[in-house]
Design a protein around this motif. Structure first.
Motif: not given
Length: 302
Positions: A154-172
């Protein structure tokens, strides 16, 4: 080697295909060598703490998968490839953040919602948080006995999802900047005051330092050089998109668990992680700033 390091059956649910592993090792090695050559030739030292580390982790990960092909029941290479391949894209995204900051300084800060230093401060911090979460979860998983507990996963998933959300925001935000710079539509809070072009020179970077060598102060006003930045940003866009695709896959994979459908079928690892990541680094090879922007005269702030 202790017998507890061996599993009764393949921890993958399959045996990694040798030629696929070798192919990715070769592709990442070639791209990495080109990146190092480009860094030295064009004087972009930022490649070393970003792309170079990420590519090295990719090579280690795919080498571990080849190791598993030779000894499928041995557990350490399975855990090694999980940790390295999950963490590697964090370093690719750090390159994207840096390049966007340089592009904003060059093409005009009035087109960006945030100042360049805030992109670096916010998104690099997000990367660090993501890296810590993934490293803690991965390290815990590697040291845990089989079956691997849910908490480190779950910690690994949290880290990946956190990176994914920040990358989507950055791309926008990056896409908004490109559109505004192309059409000349400025953000109102950038048209005057300390955030305007007049308030902070085009060639100034974080802390007031000059991001470009002397003699390049008017690059953003030159149409040819501005066109060059669009090619550089195209490479950044491709890299960002590949990181997002891979992040969606990894998030679903780990949510399903270590015995889930995605993680137990090799084709998804190869096509939704390996291929996007090699396309990400090759896109930067092809659209490298050194090919489209004026040649740097020194390493300072490069």
């Amino acid at each position: 080697m202790a017998r507890e390091n061996y599993d009764p059956e393949s921890p993958y649910g399959y045996t990694p295909t040798a030629w696929v592993c070798i192919l990715f090792i070769v592709l990442f090695s070639v791209s990495g060598a080109i990146h190092i050559g480009q860094a030295i030739w064009f004087k972009y030292w930022v490649i070393f703490p970003t792309l170079a580390i990420g590519i090295a982790l990719e090579i280690i990960g795919w080498a571990a998968r080849y190791w598993s092909n030779q000894n499928i029941l041995y557990d350490p290479p399975f855990l090694q490839q999980i940790i390295t391949l999950i963490i590697a894209p964090v370093f690719f995204s750090a390159w994207c953040y840096t390049i966007l900051g340089l592009g904003i300084n060059r093409l005009g800060q009035q087109y960006s919602f945030l100042r360049p230093k805030w992109y670096l401060a916010i998104f690099v911090t997000c990367d660090i948080i993501s890296l810590i979460l993934q490293a803690v979860g991965g390290g815990w998983a590697a040291s845990a006995s089989d079956p691997i507990p849910k908490t480190p996963t779950n910690i690994m998933v949290g880290g990946i999802i956190f990176q994914l959300v920040s990358m989507v925001l950055f791309t926008a935000l990056a896409f908004d900047f490109i559109l505004r710079a192309s059409s000349g539509r400025q953000w109102r809070h950038r048209q005057s005051g300390p955030f305007s072009e007049q308030g902070q020179g085009r060639g100034q970077g974080v802390g007031g330092g000059n991001l470009f060598p002397e003699g390049e102060e008017k690059i953003g006003e030159d149409r040819r050089d501005t066109r060059g930045w669009w090619f550089v940003m195209a490479g950044t866009a491709i890299c960002s998109l590949m990181i997002i695709i891979r992040g969606v896959y990894r998030s679903i994979e780990l949510v399903q668990g270590w015995n889930g459908y995605l993680i137990s079928h090799e084709v998804y690892q190869d096509t939704l992680d390996g291929i996007p990541m090699i396309l990400a680094v090759l896109a930067i090879n092809i659209f490298h700033p050194g090919f489209f922007l004026p040649r740097r005269q020194g390493w300072k702030n490069a």
